[in-house]
Design a protein around this motif. Structure first.
Motif, PDB file in Angstrom:
ATOM      1  N   LEU A 150       0.819  -1.206   0.000  1.00  0.00           N
ATOM      2  CA  LEU A 150       0.000   0.000   0.000  1.00  0.00           C
ATOM      3  C   LEU A 150       0.862   1.270   0.000  1.00  0.00           C
ATOM      4  O   LEU A 150       0.335   2.378  -0.081  1.00  0.00           O
ATOM      5  CB  LEU A 150      -0.920   0.022   1.226  1.00  0.00           C
ATOM      6  CG  LEU A 150      -2.090  -0.960   1.249  1.00  0.00           C
ATOM      7  CD1 LEU A 150      -2.863  -0.826   2.554  1.00  0.00           C
ATOM      8  CD2 LEU A 150      -3.023  -0.757   0.060  1.00  0.00           C
ATOM      9  N   GLY A 151       2.169   1.082   0.129  1.00  0.00           N
ATOM     10  CA  GLY A 151       3.067   2.230   0.137  1.00  0.00           C
ATOM     11  C   GLY A 151       3.233   2.874   1.496  1.00  0.00           C
ATOM     12  O   GLY A 151       3.720   4.009   1.600  1.00  0.00           O
ATOM     13  N   LEU A 152       2.864   2.160   2.569  1.00  0.00           N
ATOM     14  CA  LEU A 152       2.955   2.708   3.923  1.00  0.00           C
ATOM     15  C   LEU A 152       4.377   2.540   4.445  1.00  0.00           C
ATOM     16  O   LEU A 152       4.927   1.438   4.427  1.00  0.00           O
ATOM     17  CB  LEU A 152       1.941   2.013   4.830  1.00  0.00           C
ATOM     18  CG  LEU A 152       0.489   2.078   4.326  1.00  0.00           C
ATOM     19  CD1 LEU A 152      -0.440   1.262   5.203  1.00  0.00           C
ATOM     20  CD2 LEU A 152       0.015   3.521   4.235  1.00  0.00           C
ATOM     21  N   LYS A 153       4.961   3.620   4.939  1.00  0.00           N
ATOM     22  CA  LYS A 153       6.388   3.635   5.282  1.00  0.00           C
ATOM     23  C   LYS A 153       6.668   3.708   6.782  1.00  0.00           C
ATOM     24  O   LYS A 153       7.731   3.281   7.239  1.00  0.00           O
ATOM     25  CB  LYS A 153       7.078   4.835   4.612  1.00  0.00           C
ATOM     26  CG  LYS A 153       6.905   4.914   3.098  1.00  0.00           C
ATOM     27  CD  LYS A 153       7.615   3.777   2.398  1.00  0.00           C
ATOM     28  CE  LYS A 153       7.558   3.973   0.877  1.00  0.00           C
ATOM     29  NZ  LYS A 153       8.173   2.826   0.162  1.00  0.00           N
ATOM     30  N   ARG A 154       5.740   4.296   7.557  1.00  0.00           N
ATOM     31  CA  ARG A 154       5.975   4.507   8.989  1.00  0.00           C
ATOM     32  C   ARG A 154       4.844   3.869   9.780  1.00  0.00           C
ATOM     33  O   ARG A 154       3.675   4.223   9.593  1.00  0.00           O
ATOM     34  CB  ARG A 154       6.055   6.007   9.300  1.00  0.00           C
ATOM     35  CG  ARG A 154       7.325   6.680   8.790  1.00  0.00           C
ATOM     36  CD  ARG A 154       7.183   8.199   8.705  1.00  0.00           C
ATOM     37  NE  ARG A 154       6.557   8.799   9.876  1.00  0.00           N
ATOM     38  CZ  ARG A 154       7.221   9.154  10.996  1.00  0.00           C
ATOM     39  NH1 ARG A 154       8.518   8.930  11.082  1.00  0.00           N
ATOM     40  NH2 ARG A 154       6.583   9.721  11.995  1.00  0.00           N
TER      41      ARG A 154
END
Length: 361
Positions: A150-154
Motif C-alpha cells: 500500500l506504500g505505507l512507510k511509517r
C-alpha cells in the motif's frame, strides 16, 4: 436354536450395527464476541452432522466449557476432558494462551484442534495438538507485506500483552519493510484510556497503526481514533474481525483474516447460507474455523474409529490428497501441528462487511 437364544443373537447383531455416540469437548471464552461466533460455528456443524442418517439414535454430543481465555482455567478444563473417558477429542481451545496451557495437559492423552489460536508458541508444542488457523509467525509478516504494497512507510504498533498479541506484533515488526516508530503494550479488555496513545500518534504522524489484539481493545481504540479525527490507516489481524459490528467507525479498517463471508467458493457460499439461516447473521472467520475443526474431528472419528489415539493418528496422517476439504480451504498438517498452506486474506471493512482488499488505492 431356542427362541431365547435366537432373540439374544438378533439383539447382539443389531447392537453391533448400531451407531455409537461420539462425544467431543469444546472450550473457549463463550461470553466474548469472538468466542460466541466460535460456539455458533460448532453448533451449526453439530446440527448438520446429527441430521445425517448415520447419527440416528446416537447423536454427536459436545461438552462445552467456558475457559474465559484464561490459561489456568483452560488447564483445569483440559484435565477434566482427559479424565472424562467419554470425550474422544477436543474442539479448541480458542485463545492462544489457553491453548498453550491446555496442550501440555492433552499431550499423550487427547487430540485437540485449536480453532483460532495463532501464537507461534503452539507450533510443535505437542504431537496431540493441532490447529486449523495459520501461525502468527506467518500472519503478521503477510499483513506487514500488504502494508508495504500500500506504500505505507511509517508504522506504530500496539499489542495486547498476552501470547497472541506479543507473537503477532513481533511478526509484523519483522515483516514491515518501513520504519517502526513506536511499539507499546495495551490491556486485553480495552478498559483503559486510549487518549494518550491517539494524542501521541497525532504528533508522531505514522502512516499506519497496527494493533495486535481482539475486538474488546480494538473497539475502544477505534472509538478514540474517530473521536480525535486521527487520519491514519488502521490494521489488525484475525482478532479484529469483530470490529465490523461497529458499522460506522470501522469503515476502512483493514484486517487480515483466514476467511471472509464474501468468499465465492461453492462450499463457502453454502456455509454462509446455512449459518445465516440458523443465526440470522453472517458468519465471521471464527465461526468458519470452528465449524471446520468440528467437521474435521467428526471425519476422523468416523474414519479411524471412536478412539483417542486413532483420531490423533488420523489427523497427523492427512496429506494433500487426503486433506479435509473445509470451508476455509483444504486442511492437513505439518508434523508440528500447524496447517499446511494456510495464510490470511486481507480485508477492508465496509459498512460492516469484510470485503477482500486490494493492495493498491
Amino acid at each position: 436354536m431356542p427362541k431365547r437364544l435366537l432373540l439374544l443373537a438378533l439383539l447382539s447383531a443389531c447392537s453391533r450395527g448400531a451407531p455409537s455416540t461420539i462425544t467431543f469437548g469444546a472450550a473457549g471464552p463463550w461470553q466474548q464476541g469472538y468466542g460466541d461466533f466460535n460456539k455458533k460455528g460448532i453448533e451449526l456443524a453439530v446440527d448438520e452432522i446429527n441430521a445425517r442418517p448415520e447419527r440416528r439414535g446416537a447423536p454427536l454430543r459436545i461438552v462445552f466449557r467456558d475457559d474465559e481465555g484464561d490459561g489456568q482455567k483452560a488447564s483445569r478444563i483440559a484435565q477434566q476432558f482427559v479424565d472424562s473417558l467419554d470425550i474422544v477429542a477436543v474442539v479448541g481451545h480458542v485463545n492462544s494462551g489457553a491453548m498453550v496451557a491446555a496442550a501440555q495437559v492433552y499431550d499423550g492423552h487427547l487430540a485437540a484442534v485449536a480453532t483460532t489460536a495463532t501464537s507461534p508458541a503452539l507450533t510443535g508444542i505437542s504431537p496431540w495438538a493441532f490447529r486449523v488457523i495459520s501461525s502468527d509467525s506467518v500472519n503478521g509478516i503477510d499483513i506487514a507485506k500488504f502494508a508495504g504494497r500500500l506504500g505505507l512507510k511509517r508504522a506504530a504498533i500496539l499489542y495486547e500483552n498476552n501470547t497472541y498479541g506479543r507473537g503477532l506484533a513481533e511478526a509484523f515488526r519483522r515483516g514491515f519493510a518501513g520504519q517502526v516508530i513506536s511499539i507499546d503494550p495495551i490491556a486485553e479488555s480495552g478498559a483503559q484510556s486510549f487518549e494518550p496513545f491517539v494524542s501521541f500518534y497525532k504528533a508522531l504522524a505514522p502512516d499506519v497503526i497496527f494493533v495486535a489484539g481482539t475486538d474488546a481493545s480494538g473497539l475502544a481504540f477505534l472509538k478514540e481514533v474517530r473521536r480525535q479525527s486521527l487520519a491514519v490507516d488502521l490494521m489488525g489481524g484475525d482478532g479484529w474481525s469483530g470490529l465490523a459490528i461497529d458499522t460506522v467507525r470501522s469503515r476502512g479498517v483493514y484486517a487480515g483474516v483466514p476467511f471472509t463471508a464474501e468468499d465465492q467458493r461453492p462450499e463457502a457460499r453454502a456455509f454462509v447460507a446455512s449459518f445465516t439461516r440458523k443465526f440470522s447473521i453472517s458468519p465471521d472467520n471464527n465461526a468458519a474455523l470452528a465449524y471446520d475443526a468440528t467437521m474435521l474431528l467428526y471425519q476422523a472419528a468416523m474414519s479411524a474409529g471412536v478412539d483417542r489415539r486413532k483420531i490423533r493418528d488420523y489427523l497427523a496422517s492427512r496429506t494433500a490428497e487426503s486433506a479435509y476439504k473445509g470451508v476455509t480451504g483444504a486442511i492437513y498438517f505439518n508434523p508440528d501441528g500447524d496447517p499446511v498452506g494456510k495464510s490470511v486474506v486481507m480485508t477492508r471493512i465496509d459498512h460492516g462487511v469484510m470485503r477482500v482488499a486490494e493492495a493498491s488505492r
